[in-house]
Design an enzyme around this catalytic site. Structure first.
Site, PDB file in Angstrom:
ATOM      1  N   CYS A 133       0.812  -1.226   0.000  1.00 40.42           N
ATOM      2  CA  CYS A 133       0.000   0.000   0.000  1.00 40.42           C
ATOM      3  C   CYS A 133       0.846   1.277   0.000  1.00 40.42           C
ATOM      4  O   CYS A 133       0.571   2.233  -0.739  1.00 40.42           O
ATOM      5  CB  CYS A 133      -0.950  -0.011   1.195  1.00 40.42           C
ATOM      6  SG  CYS A 133      -0.188  -0.640   2.699  1.00 40.42           S
ATOM      7  N   HIS A 246      -3.002   6.106   4.577  1.00 42.97           N
ATOM      8  CA  HIS A 246      -1.598   6.286   4.913  1.00 42.97           C
ATOM      9  C   HIS A 246      -1.151   7.677   4.445  1.00 42.97           C
ATOM     10  O   HIS A 246      -1.528   8.123   3.346  1.00 42.97           O
ATOM     11  CB  HIS A 246      -0.716   5.270   4.181  1.00 42.97           C
ATOM     12  CG  HIS A 246      -0.908   3.839   4.617  1.00 42.97           C
ATOM     13  ND1 HIS A 246      -1.593   3.469   5.738  1.00 42.97           N
ATOM     14  CD2 HIS A 246      -0.452   2.683   4.046  1.00 42.97           C
ATOM     15  CE1 HIS A 246      -1.568   2.148   5.851  1.00 42.97           C
ATOM     16  NE2 HIS A 246      -0.886   1.654   4.846  1.00 42.97           N
TER      17      HIS A 246
END
Ligand code: A2P
Length: 340
Positions: A133, A246
């Site tokens: 990710c 994130h």
């Protein structure tokens, strides 16, 4: 599209990423003739909704992939290692979200905005890997700069949401936070330390070189995706008490000079990227704004005044969507559209 319809399976359908894969499939334009939802024996018999229908969750077994054209895997590395080759043997193409196959030289590692051509290499093993990710959102944002100016070196520090660890970690942050604000005892099960009101500079296991596996994934996967082993990458990955999205502080040293203003205009015209950069009005990418959508948000774009050709950026994306499920389904869309 050839008019063909596809049988698609989701392995790990009851998990945080698997659930989002189902939503992304519902939103996708892949022509479907059937969907199959697979998980462990614990979930067999549960029902999950797909476009208004209730679909039974089945236990993932060696015979699950007969007649399946595309399988999206997010059921952990061990499950992918064991079952992806079994699925491929049955003629199914696996798009795998785990780290099990990413660095296999015969398995393409694909971010559709960056290296869609690599999907063609699915024929090697019948497996395509979805990158980590943190790597995905970083390479989406820096790709236009790499293509225009070349990149010598990247220094990245991440601020990663607990959803990247899965459902148990989402529950742990919630439970610890609730306990602490009520002055109750809390449990620590998922991470080595409390995650509520804390930051852990530790994602995945520590390696002999002192880096974590997550940090080395960012190094190695970035080079593989750009097909350029000359890029220097150094990473510090940190888990923070955020549920979704994130955030990353990224410093890049380019080969040719580019100014912060030029970077802004370059990124503004790129698909998959939204420039959010108006600091005078307190506008910059935020985890809470990135969550629930597919764009990679880029802001705080500045010249690095300590070197000749340097740029600083703040890059934020939904780790479960663009960092995992969306990217996987985008790869499946390319497969269905161009190759199967
Ligand atoms: P289950 O819910 O039945 O345990 P997360 O990353 O959110 O923890 O989710 C992991 C996903 O992978 C879940 O869907 C989980 O199913 C599935 N899973 C875990 N282990 C296995 C296994 N051995 N076989 C099949 N599915 C598995």
């Amino acid at each position: 599209m050839s008019g063909k319809k596809f049988n698609v399976a989701v392995a790990g359908a009851t998990g945080a990423v698997g659930n989002q894969m189902i939503t992304c499939l519902e939103e996708s334009n892949i022509p479907l003739s059937s969907v199959k939802f697979l998980a462990s024996h614990r979930s067999a018999g549960r029902k999950l909704r797909f476009r208004g229908d209730l679909i039974d969750v089945e236990e993932l077994t060696e015979s699950s992939f007969k007649g399946v054209d595309i399988a999206l895997f997010s059921a952990g590395g061990g499950t992918s290692k064991k079952f992806a080759p079994i699925a491929a043997k049955d003629g199914c193409v696996v798009v795998d979200n785990s780290s099990a196959w990413r660095m296999d030289p015969d398995v393409p590692l694909v971010v559709p905005e960056v290296n869609p051509h690599a999907v063609a290499d699915y024929t090697n093993k019948g497996i395509i890997a979805n990158p980590n990710c943190s790597t995905i959102q970083m390479v989406v944002a820096i790709n236009p700069i790499y293509r225009k100016c070349g990149i010598k070196r990247i220094v990245v520090s991440t601020y990663q949401a607990v959803s990247g660890t899965g459902k148990k970690a989402i529950d742990e942050l919630f439970d610890q936070t609730r306990s602490m604000i009520n002055f109750l005892d809390y449990e620590i099960n998922v991470y080595p330390h409390r995650i509520a009101f804390n930051c852990l500079p530790h994602i995945d296991v520590f390696l002999e070189n002192g880096y974590t596996k997550e940090e080395m994934k960012m190094v190695n996967e970035t080079r593989k995706i750009f097909e350029d082993d000359s890029i220097g990458v150094t990473a510090t990955t940190v888990r923070v008490p955020v549920f979704y999205s994130h955030s990353e502080s990224v410093n890049i040293e380019t080969k040719k000079h580019i100014s912060a203003d030029e970077v802004k205009s370059l990124l503004e015209n790129e698909p998959g990227i939204k420039v959010v950069d108006d600091p005078a009005n307190n506008i910059y990418p935020l985890a809470i704004d990135a969550a629930g959508q597919d764009l990679t948000l880029v802001g705080r774009i500045r010249n690095d005044e300590s070197i000749q050709n340097g740029i600083n950026m703040w890059i934020v994306a939904d780790n479960i969507r663009k960092g995992a499920a969306t990217n996987t389904v985008q790869i499946a869309e390319i497969l269905a559209d161009k190759y199967l």
